[in-house]
Design a protein around this motif. Sequence first.
Motif, PDB file in Angstrom:
ATOM      1  N   LEU A   1      11.800 -29.519  -2.359  1.00  0.00           N
ATOM      2  CA  LEU A   1      11.850 -28.062  -2.460  1.00  0.00           C
ATOM      3  C   LEU A   1      11.810 -27.353  -1.101  1.00  0.00           C
ATOM      4  N   ILE A   2      11.567 -28.118  -0.031  1.00  0.00           N
ATOM      5  CA  ILE A   2      11.550 -27.516   1.310  1.00  0.00           C
ATOM      6  C   ILE A   2      12.991 -27.242   1.717  1.00  0.00           C
ATOM      7  N   PRO A   3      13.296 -25.995   2.134  1.00  0.00           N
ATOM      8  CA  PRO A   3      14.680 -25.679   2.522  1.00  0.00           C
ATOM      9  C   PRO A   3      15.098 -26.444   3.773  1.00  0.00           C
ATOM     10  N   ARG A   4      16.305 -26.944   3.769  1.00  0.00           N
ATOM     11  CA  ARG A   4      16.866 -27.684   4.914  1.00  0.00           C
ATOM     12  C   ARG A   4      17.643 -26.716   5.792  1.00  0.00           C
TER      13      ARG A   4
ATOM     14  N   ASP B   1      -3.115 -36.657  -9.895  1.00  0.00           N
ATOM     15  CA  ASP B   1      -2.355 -37.780 -10.438  1.00  0.00           C
ATOM     16  C   ASP B   1      -0.955 -37.818  -9.825  1.00  0.00           C
ATOM     17  N   HIS B   2      -0.414 -38.991  -9.687  1.00  0.00           N
ATOM     18  CA  HIS B   2       0.949 -39.242  -9.204  1.00  0.00           C
ATOM     19  C   HIS B   2       1.246 -38.528  -7.883  1.00  0.00           C
ATOM     20  N   PRO B   3       0.464 -38.759  -6.825  1.00  0.00           N
ATOM     21  CA  PRO B   3       0.682 -38.026  -5.584  1.00  0.00           C
ATOM     22  C   PRO B   3       2.012 -38.354  -4.906  1.00  0.00           C
ATOM     23  N   ASP B   4       2.498 -39.597  -5.031  1.00  0.00           N
ATOM     24  CA  ASP B   4       3.776 -39.955  -4.414  1.00  0.00           C
ATOM     25  C   ASP B   4       4.915 -39.137  -5.005  1.00  0.00           C
ATOM     26  N   ASP B   5       4.930 -39.061  -6.315  1.00  0.00           N
ATOM     27  CA  ASP B   5       5.984 -38.317  -6.999  1.00  0.00           C
ATOM     28  C   ASP B   5       5.915 -36.829  -6.661  1.00  0.00           C
ATOM     29  N   LEU B   6       4.721 -36.275  -6.664  1.00  0.00           N
ATOM     30  CA  LEU B   6       4.570 -34.855  -6.368  1.00  0.00           C
ATOM     31  C   LEU B   6       4.936 -34.553  -4.915  1.00  0.00           C
ATOM     32  N   ALA B   7       4.566 -35.421  -3.976  1.00  0.00           N
ATOM     33  CA  ALA B   7       4.932 -35.219  -2.574  1.00  0.00           C
ATOM     34  C   ALA B   7       6.449 -35.254  -2.405  1.00  0.00           C
ATOM     35  N   ARG B   8       7.108 -36.168  -3.091  1.00  0.00           N
ATOM     36  CA  ARG B   8       8.568 -36.240  -3.026  1.00  0.00           C
ATOM     37  C   ARG B   8       9.196 -34.975  -3.577  1.00  0.00           C
ATOM     38  N   ARG B   9       8.655 -34.468  -4.684  1.00  0.00           N
ATOM     39  CA  ARG B   9       9.190 -33.237  -5.279  1.00  0.00           C
ATOM     40  C   ARG B   9       8.986 -32.034  -4.369  1.00  0.00           C
ATOM     41  N   ILE B  10       7.831 -31.958  -3.715  1.00  0.00           N
ATOM     42  CA  ILE B  10       7.586 -30.854  -2.780  1.00  0.00           C
ATOM     43  C   ILE B  10       8.529 -30.952  -1.600  1.00  0.00           C
ATOM     44  N   ARG B  11       8.742 -32.170  -1.080  1.00  0.00           N
ATOM     45  CA  ARG B  11       9.690 -32.348   0.029  1.00  0.00           C
ATOM     46  C   ARG B  11      11.098 -31.931  -0.368  1.00  0.00           C
TER      47      ARG B  11
ATOM     48  N   THR C   1      -2.517 -20.391   0.934  1.00  0.00           N
ATOM     49  CA  THR C   1      -1.107 -20.360   0.554  1.00  0.00           C
ATOM     50  C   THR C   1      -0.244 -20.827   1.714  1.00  0.00           C
ATOM     51  N   LEU C   2       0.817 -21.548   1.393  1.00  0.00           N
ATOM     52  CA  LEU C   2       1.785 -21.977   2.388  1.00  0.00           C
ATOM     53  C   LEU C   2       3.170 -21.886   1.765  1.00  0.00           C
ATOM     54  N   GLU C   3       4.055 -21.147   2.424  1.00  0.00           N
ATOM     55  CA  GLU C   3       5.418 -20.983   1.905  1.00  0.00           C
ATOM     56  C   GLU C   3       6.236 -22.232   2.205  1.00  0.00           C
ATOM     57  N   PHE C   4       7.223 -22.514   1.329  1.00  0.00           N
ATOM     58  CA  PHE C   4       8.029 -23.723   1.494  1.00  0.00           C
ATOM     59  C   PHE C   4       8.760 -23.748   2.826  1.00  0.00           C
ATOM     60  N   ASN C   5       9.241 -22.591   3.297  1.00  0.00           N
ATOM     61  CA  ASN C   5       9.995 -22.582   4.549  1.00  0.00           C
ATOM     62  C   ASN C   5       9.098 -22.799   5.771  1.00  0.00           C
ATOM     63  N   LYS C   6       7.774 -22.840   5.598  1.00  0.00           N
ATOM     64  CA  LYS C   6       6.854 -23.088   6.705  1.00  0.00           C
ATOM     65  C   LYS C   6       6.179 -24.459   6.619  1.00  0.00           C
TER      66      LYS C   6
END
Length: 161
Positions: free
Chosen positions: A157-160, A145-155, A104-109
């Motif tokens: 969701l990372i808090p700024r 499937d669609h790793p570019d799209d999923l990576a963009r979506r995860i990025r 597990t990895l939290e978005f803020n980390k």
Amino acid sequence: MRLRLRGLYGVVYNHLVAGNETGSLVLRASVKAILVTLGLWASGLAAIFFLVLSQIGLTFALVVCGFLLLFPGINFLSWWMFRFVIDHDKVQVVRTLIFRSRATLEFNKIEGVDIQQGPFGRAFDYGRLTISGVGRKQLRTEAIDHPDDLARRIRDLIPRE
């Protein structure tokens, strides 16, 4: 917070995604990736079978091919037992074969999301994600499937800060 990730062309990862009651998104490994892998193994196995058959004999050819079938079998099992879960606050990689492994990895980390694609992955739009966290922690997915799209979506969701 309810999380919905959309794939390319607005499709919600059709049959590869199952949302559950907590709002999590569960992704399975790419069917295209396993089909390409099994197709390559089958053609190589047929070539090896006929080569060994012509040189040594049927019994030895069957033994060699039976041994070589272990590798795509293990690949198929690792594909079948893989889950990538995205919750509202974390991502998880779950693998179950004999033992269950959950990382597990939290978005803020999360520090970065990298994509690995080979030539077949680029052609059929699948690849692996490596999500780097604080310290040395990394989550690595199976081919999805669609790793570019999923990576963009995860990025996204990372808090700024």
